[in-house]
Design a protein around this motif. Sequence first.
Motif, mmCIF file in Angstrom:
data_model
loop_
_atom_site.group_PDB
_atom_site.id
_atom_site.type_symbol
_atom_site.label_atom_id
_atom_site.label_comp_id
_atom_site.label_asym_id
_atom_site.label_seq_id
_atom_site.Cartn_x
_atom_site.Cartn_y
_atom_site.Cartn_z
ATOM 1 N N GLU A 25 1.151 -3.175 -1.732
ATOM 2 C CA GLU A 25 2.108 -3.471 -2.573
ATOM 3 C C GLU A 25 3.261 -2.889 -2.585
ATOM 4 N N VAL A 26 3.105 -1.340 -3.148
ATOM 5 C CA VAL A 26 4.188 -0.444 -3.478
ATOM 6 C C VAL A 26 4.578 0.207 -2.186
ATOM 7 N N LEU A 27 3.928 0.426 -1.192
ATOM 8 C CA LEU A 27 4.273 1.175 0.088
ATOM 9 C C LEU A 27 4.668 0.086 1.370
ATOM 10 N N PRO A 28 5.512 0.865 1.951
ATOM 11 C CA PRO A 28 6.027 0.159 3.360
ATOM 12 C C PRO A 28 4.856 0.028 4.184
ATOM 13 N N PRO A 29 4.936 -0.763 5.381
ATOM 14 C CA PRO A 29 3.728 -0.555 6.333
ATOM 15 C C PRO A 29 3.729 0.728 6.829
ATOM 16 N N GLN A 30 2.604 1.255 7.082
ATOM 17 C CA GLN A 30 2.394 2.679 7.378
ATOM 18 C C GLN A 30 3.249 3.384 8.676
ATOM 19 N N ALA A 31 3.437 2.238 9.619
ATOM 20 C CA ALA A 31 4.147 2.756 10.939
ATOM 21 C C ALA A 31 5.641 3.268 10.432
ATOM 22 N N SER A 32 5.854 2.659 9.497
ATOM 23 C CA SER A 32 7.327 2.976 8.818
ATOM 24 C C SER A 32 7.380 4.000 8.054
ATOM 25 N N TRP A 33 6.380 4.754 7.758
ATOM 26 C CA TRP A 33 6.243 5.903 6.548
ATOM 27 C C TRP A 33 7.324 7.091 7.128
ATOM 28 N N GLY A 81 8.419 3.746 -7.881
ATOM 29 C CA GLY A 81 8.488 3.829 -9.286
ATOM 30 C C GLY A 81 9.112 2.536 -10.100
ATOM 31 N N SER A 82 9.840 1.647 -9.384
ATOM 32 C CA SER A 82 10.579 0.435 -10.030
ATOM 33 C C SER A 82 9.396 -0.420 -9.930
ATOM 34 N N ALA A 83 8.573 -0.565 -8.953
ATOM 35 C CA ALA A 83 7.684 -1.532 -8.696
ATOM 36 C C ALA A 83 6.490 -1.294 -9.818
ATOM 37 N N VAL A 84 6.275 -0.127 -10.193
ATOM 38 C CA VAL A 84 5.228 0.198 -11.178
ATOM 39 C C VAL A 84 5.582 0.112 -12.661
ATOM 40 N N ALA A 85 6.845 0.534 -12.959
ATOM 41 C CA ALA A 85 7.398 0.538 -14.324
ATOM 42 C C ALA A 85 7.115 -0.773 -15.064
ATOM 43 N N GLU A 86 7.039 -0.676 -16.354
ATOM 44 C CA GLU A 86 6.758 -1.654 -17.311
ATOM 45 C C GLU A 86 7.528 -3.098 -16.818
ATOM 46 N N GLY A 87 6.759 -4.124 -16.310
ATOM 47 C CA GLY A 87 7.207 -5.485 -16.025
ATOM 48 C C GLY A 87 7.599 -5.300 -14.386
ATOM 49 N N PRO A 99 6.549 -5.627 -10.271
ATOM 50 C CA PRO A 99 5.546 -6.491 -9.685
ATOM 51 C C PRO A 99 4.303 -5.742 -9.206
ATOM 52 N N ALA A 100 4.160 -4.450 -9.299
ATOM 53 C CA ALA A 100 2.891 -3.775 -9.129
ATOM 54 C C ALA A 100 2.123 -3.403 -10.273
ATOM 55 N N ARG A 101 2.919 -3.370 -11.335
ATOM 56 C CA ARG A 101 2.274 -2.728 -12.572
ATOM 57 C C ARG A 101 0.954 -3.429 -13.012
ATOM 58 N N ALA A 102 0.713 -4.583 -12.736
ATOM 59 C CA ALA A 102 -0.652 -5.153 -12.898
ATOM 60 C C ALA A 102 -1.526 -4.439 -12.162
ATOM 61 N N LEU A 103 -1.472 -4.214 -10.909
ATOM 62 C CA LEU A 103 -2.128 -3.799 -9.736
ATOM 63 C C LEU A 103 -2.347 -1.995 -10.053
ATOM 64 N N ALA A 104 -1.407 -1.407 -10.346
ATOM 65 C CA ALA A 104 -1.550 -0.218 -11.062
ATOM 66 C C ALA A 104 -2.509 0.046 -11.936
ATOM 67 N N GLU A 105 -2.519 -0.708 -12.951
ATOM 68 C CA GLU A 105 -3.392 -0.918 -14.255
ATOM 69 C C GLU A 105 -4.876 -1.158 -13.899
ATOM 70 N N ASP A 106 -5.163 -2.030 -12.728
ATOM 71 C CA ASP A 106 -6.380 -2.437 -12.508
ATOM 72 C C ASP A 106 -6.948 -1.142 -11.660
ATOM 73 N N VAL A 107 -6.111 -0.657 -10.873
ATOM 74 C CA VAL A 107 -6.919 0.530 -10.325
ATOM 75 C C VAL A 107 -7.199 1.697 -11.255
ATOM 76 N N TYR A 108 -6.277 2.166 -12.328
ATOM 77 C CA TYR A 108 -6.817 3.028 -13.266
ATOM 78 C C TYR A 108 -7.937 2.630 -14.033
ATOM 79 N N GLN A 109 -7.739 1.332 -14.595
ATOM 80 C CA GLN A 109 -8.778 0.725 -15.524
ATOM 81 C C GLN A 109 -10.269 0.693 -14.991
ATOM 82 N N GLN A 110 -10.216 0.649 -13.630
ATOM 83 C CA GLN A 110 -11.440 0.742 -12.738
ATOM 84 C C GLN A 110 -12.135 2.289 -12.779
ATOM 85 N N PHE A 111 -11.016 3.049 -12.685
ATOM 86 C CA PHE A 111 -11.348 4.722 -12.878
ATOM 87 C C PHE A 111 -11.842 4.771 -14.205
#
Length: 291
Positions: free
Chosen positions: A206-214, A231-237, A239-251
């Motif tokens: 969700e947060v990174l571009p396709p690996q070929a374009s890195w 950073g904008s995608a993961v900040a409060e509100g 689009p990737a905030r919920a995904l980041a929280e899911d990752v961290y919660q599982q940890f």
Amino acid sequence: FRQQRPPGDAHFARAPVRADKLAMAAAAAAAAAAKYTGRFAIHPLLPGVAQLAVEACTGRLKPSWTPAAQRLMATWEKVHHCMPRYAEFLQSTNKKDLKKIHVFMNEQAQAKLAMFYLCCALRLRPEEVEVAGQDSEKLMKLAGEVATKDVEPFFQDCRDFVRNYDWELHQTLDGTTVWREVEDSLFWHHSFEVTSGAAYAAYRSEVLPPQASWPDREDLPAIEAVLARCGSAVAEGGPARALAEDVYQQFLEASSMPVKASFRTALIDHGIMAGEVIYRGEPRIERPPSE
């Protein structure tokens, strides 16, 4: 029983972090990781977005297991003083004497068990022991009440707490701590791969571009630009905030393994729970995620 103390509520209290601050932390992590080559070398974007999730979620999420662990730890610190008496009880029993749990034909075993419960009463209900004084009938009645209402429920709560312990996950988690000696963001990346595999992959997609374009791993300005968008995608509100929280919660949930290992090992070593201790963990105190 190695003291694997769970974090308290004060550990989880932090205001939201702005997108620019998140991006700066991620860029710093990426730059630090970029210095490593050889077996430590991965593309800096990976530790960068791992650190991004940590910065966004630390102090904002809580592991679900800590209240139970804190409660059990508090009781264990009182009861463990009596465990030598429980060992004496076990030594005086024969399996053939066992009719049902803690009902024995062996009178010596019954007496040893009563002394164990009386010891627990002294630790758990000192005021009531003082009121009973030297009255043996009152003391034995209190010991029976402590057995059925305090100690045996406590032992069962401990068994329930460690039921989903996974020694292989515990061992793998211990293996990731070596990365902390190299670079924190590398530790987070490898830890998330272990504890949050599918969620971490979805978050990166969700947060990174396709690996070929890195950008090239040495092109830090381009990497910083990518991480700024992350950073904008993961900040409060974002689009990737919920995904980041899911990752961290599982940890956070997986981080219960060292604590559960300590409880489970104590239960088995003291004869309270049947089972085999395959892995006892690294000889150190496991710490919760740093803020």
